[in-house]
Design a protein around this motif. Structure first.
Motif, PDB file in Angstrom:
ATOM      1  N   TYR A 292      -2.337 -35.932  13.413  1.00 42.70           N
ATOM      2  CA  TYR A 292      -2.256 -36.796  14.597  1.00 42.70           C
ATOM      3  C   TYR A 292      -0.902 -36.636  15.286  1.00 42.70           C
ATOM      4  O   TYR A 292      -0.831 -36.494  16.524  1.00 42.70           O
ATOM      5  CB  TYR A 292      -2.477 -38.251  14.195  1.00 42.70           C
ATOM      6  CG  TYR A 292      -2.121 -39.223  15.297  1.00 42.70           C
ATOM      7  CD1 TYR A 292      -2.980 -39.443  16.367  1.00 42.70           C
ATOM      8  CD2 TYR A 292      -0.898 -39.890  15.274  1.00 42.70           C
ATOM      9  CE1 TYR A 292      -2.632 -40.307  17.399  1.00 42.70           C
ATOM     10  CE2 TYR A 292      -0.542 -40.756  16.296  1.00 42.70           C
ATOM     11  CZ  TYR A 292      -1.407 -40.959  17.353  1.00 42.70           C
ATOM     12  OH  TYR A 292      -1.055 -41.808  18.380  1.00 42.70           O
ATOM     13  N   ASP A 304      -2.420 -42.865  20.614  1.00 40.19           N
ATOM     14  CA  ASP A 304      -3.687 -43.555  20.360  1.00 40.19           C
ATOM     15  C   ASP A 304      -3.525 -44.358  19.070  1.00 40.19           C
ATOM     16  O   ASP A 304      -3.766 -43.841  17.977  1.00 40.19           O
ATOM     17  CB  ASP A 304      -4.822 -42.535  20.225  1.00 40.19           C
ATOM     18  CG  ASP A 304      -6.197 -43.186  20.087  1.00 40.19           C
ATOM     19  OD1 ASP A 304      -6.265 -44.327  19.615  1.00 40.19           O
ATOM     20  OD2 ASP A 304      -7.192 -42.527  20.449  1.00 40.19           O
ATOM     21  N   GLU A 306      -5.228 -46.581  17.601  1.00 41.52           N
ATOM     22  CA  GLU A 306      -6.430 -46.695  16.760  1.00 41.52           C
ATOM     23  C   GLU A 306      -6.635 -45.441  15.917  1.00 41.52           C
ATOM     24  O   GLU A 306      -6.924 -45.513  14.716  1.00 41.52           O
ATOM     25  CB  GLU A 306      -7.647 -46.942  17.646  1.00 41.52           C
ATOM     26  CG  GLU A 306      -8.921 -47.219  16.847  1.00 41.52           C
ATOM     27  CD  GLU A 306     -10.094 -47.592  17.733  1.00 41.52           C
ATOM     28  OE1 GLU A 306     -11.243 -47.501  17.252  1.00 41.52           O
ATOM     29  OE2 GLU A 306      -9.866 -47.967  18.900  1.00 41.52           O
ATOM     30  N   LEU A 307      -6.458 -44.259  16.531  1.00 41.29           N
ATOM     31  CA  LEU A 307      -6.603 -43.016  15.773  1.00 41.29           C
ATOM     32  C   LEU A 307      -5.460 -42.852  14.783  1.00 41.29           C
ATOM     33  O   LEU A 307      -5.664 -42.349  13.671  1.00 41.29           O
ATOM     34  CB  LEU A 307      -6.652 -41.817  16.724  1.00 41.29           C
ATOM     35  CG  LEU A 307      -6.925 -40.465  16.062  1.00 41.29           C
ATOM     36  CD1 LEU A 307      -8.293 -40.465  15.378  1.00 41.29           C
ATOM     37  CD2 LEU A 307      -6.855 -39.324  17.095  1.00 41.29           C
ATOM     38  N   ALA A 310      -6.391 -44.805  11.801  1.00 41.41           N
ATOM     39  CA  ALA A 310      -7.450 -44.113  11.062  1.00 41.41           C
ATOM     40  C   ALA A 310      -6.878 -42.945  10.262  1.00 41.41           C
ATOM     41  O   ALA A 310      -7.263 -42.716   9.108  1.00 41.41           O
ATOM     42  CB  ALA A 310      -8.524 -43.619  12.027  1.00 41.41           C
ATOM     43  N   ARG A 314      -6.754 -42.356   6.050  1.00 36.56           N
ATOM     44  CA  ARG A 314      -7.266 -41.151   5.379  1.00 36.56           C
ATOM     45  C   ARG A 314      -6.191 -40.522   4.504  1.00 36.56           C
ATOM     46  O   ARG A 314      -6.486 -40.020   3.414  1.00 36.56           O
ATOM     47  CB  ARG A 314      -7.772 -40.158   6.437  1.00 36.56           C
ATOM     48  CG  ARG A 314      -9.092 -40.590   7.070  1.00 36.56           C
ATOM     49  CD  ARG A 314      -9.312 -39.965   8.447  1.00 36.56           C
ATOM     50  NE  ARG A 314     -10.653 -40.221   8.967  1.00 36.56           N
ATOM     51  CZ  ARG A 314     -11.046 -41.372   9.475  1.00 36.56           C
ATOM     52  NH1 ARG A 314     -10.201 -42.401   9.523  1.00 36.56           N
ATOM     53  NH2 ARG A 314     -12.274 -41.515   9.935  1.00 36.56           N
ATOM     54  N   ALA A 326     -18.366 -44.483  14.355  1.00 35.49           N
ATOM     55  CA  ALA A 326     -16.970 -44.498  14.809  1.00 35.49           C
ATOM     56  C   ALA A 326     -16.068 -43.747  13.835  1.00 35.49           C
ATOM     57  O   ALA A 326     -15.153 -43.018  14.248  1.00 35.49           O
ATOM     58  CB  ALA A 326     -16.497 -45.939  14.968  1.00 35.49           C
ATOM     59  N   GLU A 327     -16.315 -43.917  12.538  1.00 35.10           N
ATOM     60  CA  GLU A 327     -15.506 -43.225  11.532  1.00 35.10           C
ATOM     61  C   GLU A 327     -15.716 -41.719  11.600  1.00 35.10           C
ATOM     62  O   GLU A 327     -14.774 -40.932  11.479  1.00 35.10           O
ATOM     63  CB  GLU A 327     -15.853 -43.757  10.139  1.00 35.10           C
ATOM     64  CG  GLU A 327     -15.415 -45.200   9.911  1.00 35.10           C
ATOM     65  CD  GLU A 327     -16.019 -45.809   8.667  1.00 35.10           C
ATOM     66  OE1 GLU A 327     -15.520 -46.853   8.231  1.00 35.10           O
ATOM     67  OE2 GLU A 327     -17.005 -45.241   8.121  1.00 35.10           O
ATOM     68  N   ALA A 330     -13.874 -40.329  14.603  1.00 37.63           N
ATOM     69  CA  ALA A 330     -12.443 -40.167  14.350  1.00 37.63           C
ATOM     70  C   ALA A 330     -12.181 -38.895  13.547  1.00 37.63           C
ATOM     71  O   ALA A 330     -11.226 -38.156  13.819  1.00 37.63           O
ATOM     72  CB  ALA A 330     -11.907 -41.392  13.608  1.00 37.63           C
ATOM     73  N   ASP A 331     -13.035 -38.632  12.558  1.00 36.67           N
ATOM     74  CA  ASP A 331     -12.914 -37.385  11.788  1.00 36.67           C
ATOM     75  C   ASP A 331     -13.051 -36.172  12.710  1.00 36.67           C
ATOM     76  O   ASP A 331     -12.299 -35.197  12.593  1.00 36.67           O
ATOM     77  CB  ASP A 331     -13.987 -37.328  10.699  1.00 36.67           C
ATOM     78  CG  ASP A 331     -13.443 -37.695   9.324  1.00 36.67           C
ATOM     79  OD1 ASP A 331     -12.292 -38.169   9.255  1.00 36.67           O
ATOM     80  OD2 ASP A 331     -14.164 -37.508   8.336  1.00 36.67           O
ATOM     81  N   ARG A 333     -12.424 -35.931  15.895  1.00 35.02           N
ATOM     82  CA  ARG A 333     -11.238 -35.774  16.734  1.00 35.02           C
ATOM     83  C   ARG A 333     -10.080 -35.163  15.952  1.00 35.02           C
ATOM     84  O   ARG A 333      -9.395 -34.262  16.440  1.00 35.02           O
ATOM     85  CB  ARG A 333     -10.819 -37.126  17.320  1.00 35.02           C
ATOM     86  CG  ARG A 333     -11.737 -37.648  18.414  1.00 35.02           C
ATOM     87  CD  ARG A 333     -11.174 -38.932  19.001  1.00 35.02           C
ATOM     88  NE  ARG A 333      -9.898 -38.683  19.686  1.00 35.02           N
ATOM     89  CZ  ARG A 333      -9.086 -39.654  20.094  1.00 35.02           C
ATOM     90  NH1 ARG A 333      -9.405 -40.926  19.859  1.00 35.02           N
ATOM     91  NH2 ARG A 333      -7.968 -39.360  20.714  1.00 35.02           N
ATOM     92  N   LEU A 334      -9.858 -35.651  14.741  1.00 36.11           N
ATOM     93  CA  LEU A 334      -8.783 -35.092  13.915  1.00 36.11           C
ATOM     94  C   LEU A 334      -9.030 -33.614  13.634  1.00 36.11           C
ATOM     95  O   LEU A 334      -8.101 -32.800  13.653  1.00 36.11           O
ATOM     96  CB  LEU A 334      -8.657 -35.875  12.606  1.00 36.11           C
ATOM     97  CG  LEU A 334      -8.054 -37.279  12.721  1.00 36.11           C
ATOM     98  CD1 LEU A 334      -8.209 -38.032  11.408  1.00 36.11           C
ATOM     99  CD2 LEU A 334      -6.582 -37.205  13.116  1.00 36.11           C
TER     100      LEU A 334
END
Length: 387
Positions: A292, A304, A306-307, A310, A314, A326-327, A330-331, A333-334
Motif C-alpha cells: 500500500y 486511502d 480504509e485500504l 485492510a 493482513r 469488500a474483503e 481489497a485483496d 486492489r492490493l
C-alpha cells in the motif's frame, strides 16, 4: 514411475498440489492447505493428498517455506562482479539478502543477515584473483557455517576450493559468472545453487522430519518457476510472468536481447534473455502494508485510509482469508498495486544521453515492450478468476 504425479509447492502461506495423469497429460485435481510450519510441512501435503486421493502418487515438489532461499553475494567490487553475482542469484531462485564488495571488514555483516548460501564471485578468467582468494581466506578463518558456491576466476578456483576446504567450509565450485567483460554466464552457478539448496538448505531449515520431504523437493520455488517460464518462452516468444505471493512479488521474464539496446550495465556485466526480480516488500500478507505504501508513493493510488487499515490487518494476520465481496475487492486492489510496482521495477527505465559516439539510449532493467504474453500467477489471481 507412477502414471499419477503430484506436483506440490510448499509455499510461505499455503501448500498447493496438482494431481496429474502423465500418460494422458490430464489434470486430475487440485488442492491447497495452509503451510504447516507450526508442526511439520508434510502435514499440509498429507491434507492435500487426502483430498486428492493421491496417497500412491509420485511427488515432485518445490519449496519457498521457511523464508525460501536466502543468498548473499560477495564479489570483487560492487559495480561489476558483485552486480553480476546479484543477477545470477536472483535468477537462481533466491532472495538476495546482502551484496558485499569484498570481506575486508570480516564476516560480521554477512552473519547478521543469515544467508542460506553465499555466492562468491570475482575476477574475469585469468584476471585479478586477489580479492577472491582473500574472501575465501576470511570465510575459512571464520569457519563459515553455511554452504558457499564459488563462481569466480576459473584460474583460481582450485586454490579457492583448497582454502575453503581447509576451514571446513562446505562449498561447490561452478564456472565463472563473468568469464570476460560483457559476458554473463549464469547457468553453471544456477545449477550449483539449486544443488546446494536441495542438499543442504532444505534439511537445514528443519521444516520436516520426513525423508519424503527431502527427496521430493527438487528446487526453490522461484527457480522452478523460472525454468517453466523459459520453456513457455521457447513456445510463445517473449514472455513475462508475475507471481504475487504472501511475502514477495516475483517477476520472471524471457525476452530476446537486442544487441543494439544492451546499454547501461550491459556492456560491462552483460545482458541475458532470462531475468528475474524479487520484490520482498510487495505481497498480499506479510508485505501488504508495504505494498500500500509503495502504491501511494508511486502515484498508483491516492491516500486511502480504509485500504491502509485492510493492508495492516493482513500484515498482522498472514493466514487470514477474505470472505465478503469488500474483503476480496481489497485483496484485488492490493494485488494490482503489487503487480504494477513490481513490473515497473523489473522493466527499469530508458534514458537518453550524449557521448563521444553521439546519442545513446541507456537502459536499466528488462525492456518489456515486446512481450508477447503476460501471465499472472498467485493465489489472489487464481481465486479471483473463479469468483
Amino acid at each position: 514411475m507412477s502414471n499419477r504425479v503430484a506436483c506440490v509447492d510448499f509455499g510461505s502461506t499455503f501448500t498447493k498440489a496438482l494431481l496429474v495423469d502423465v500418460d494422458e497429460v490430464r489434470l486430475l485435481g487440485s488442492a491447497a492447505h495452509r503451510t504447516t510450519l507450526d508442526s511439520d510441512v508434510m502435514d499440509g501435503w498429507a491434507a492435500c493428498a487426502a483430498k486428492l486421493g493421491a496417497g500412491d502418487a509420485d511427488v515432485l515438489a518445490c519449496s519457498s517455506a521457511g523464508g525460501g532461499l536466502r543468498i548473499a553475494v560477495v564479489g570483487n567490487e560492487e559495480l561489476v562482479t558483485a552486480e553480476a553475482g546479484r543477477r545470477v542469484a536472483l535468477s537462481s531462485g533466491g532472495v538476495v539478502v546482502h551484496v558485499a564488495a569484498g570481506l575486508a571488514q570480516g564476516t560480521g555483516a554477512l552473519a547478521a543477515v543469515g544467508p542460506d548460501v553465499v555466492l562468491l564471485v570475482g575476477g574475469t578468467d585469468g584476471g585479478n584473483a586477489e580479492v577472491l582468494l582473500e574472501c575465501a581466506g576470511v570465510l575459512a578463518a571464520a569457519r563459515w557455517p553455511t554452504p558457499v558456491v564459488v563462481a569466480g576466476d576459473s584460474s583460481a578456483a582450485e586454490e579457492v576450493s583448497d582454502i575453503l576446504r581447509g576451514g571446513g567450509v562446505a562449498h561447490r565450485v561452478a564456472d565463472n559468472v563473468l568469464p570476460r567483460i560483457g559476458v554473463l554466464a549464469p547457468d553453471s552457478a544456477r545449477t550449483s545453487i539449486r544443488s546446494v539448496f536441495v542438499e543442504h538448505v532444505i534439511g537445514g531449515k528443519h521444516l520436516s522430519h520426513s525423508d519424503a520431504f527431502h527427496s521430493a523437493v527438487r528446487g526453490a520455488t522461484p527457480d522452478v518457476v523460472l525454468a517453466g517460464v523459459e520453456l513457455l518462452g521457447a513456445l510463445a516468444g517473449d514472455v513475462a510472468v508475475v507471481d504475487v505471493g504472501g511475502a514477495t512479488t516475483d517477476v520472471h521474464s524471457v525476452v530476446e536481447v537486442d544487441p543494439d539496446q544492451a546499454h547501461g550495465l550491459g556492456p560491462v556485466v552483460g545482458a541475458t534473455a532470462v531475468n528475474r526480480t524479487v520484490e520482498a516488500d510487495l505481497g498480499m500478507r506479510w508485505s501488504a502494508s508495504s505494498t500500500y505504501d509503495h502504491a501511494v508513493a508511486t502515484g498508483l493510488t491516492g491516500a486511502d485510509p480504509e485500504l491502509a487499515t485492510a493492508a495492516a490487518a493482513r500484515t498482522a494476520e498472514p493466514g487470514w482469508l477474505p470472505e465478503s465481496a469488500a474483503e476480496k475487492a481489497a485483496d484485488a486492489r492490493l494485488a494490482a498495486y503489487a503487480i504494477g510496482v513490481a513490473l515497473r521495477r523489473h522493466a527499469g527505465r530508458a534514458r537518453v544521453s550524449f557521448g563521444p559516439d553521439g546519442r545513446v539510449v541507456e537502459r536499466s532493467g528488462t525492456d518489456l515492450r515486446e512481450v508477447d504474453l503476460l501471465v499472472g500467477s498467485g493465489g489472489v489471481l487464481r481465486h479471483a478468476a473463479t469468483t
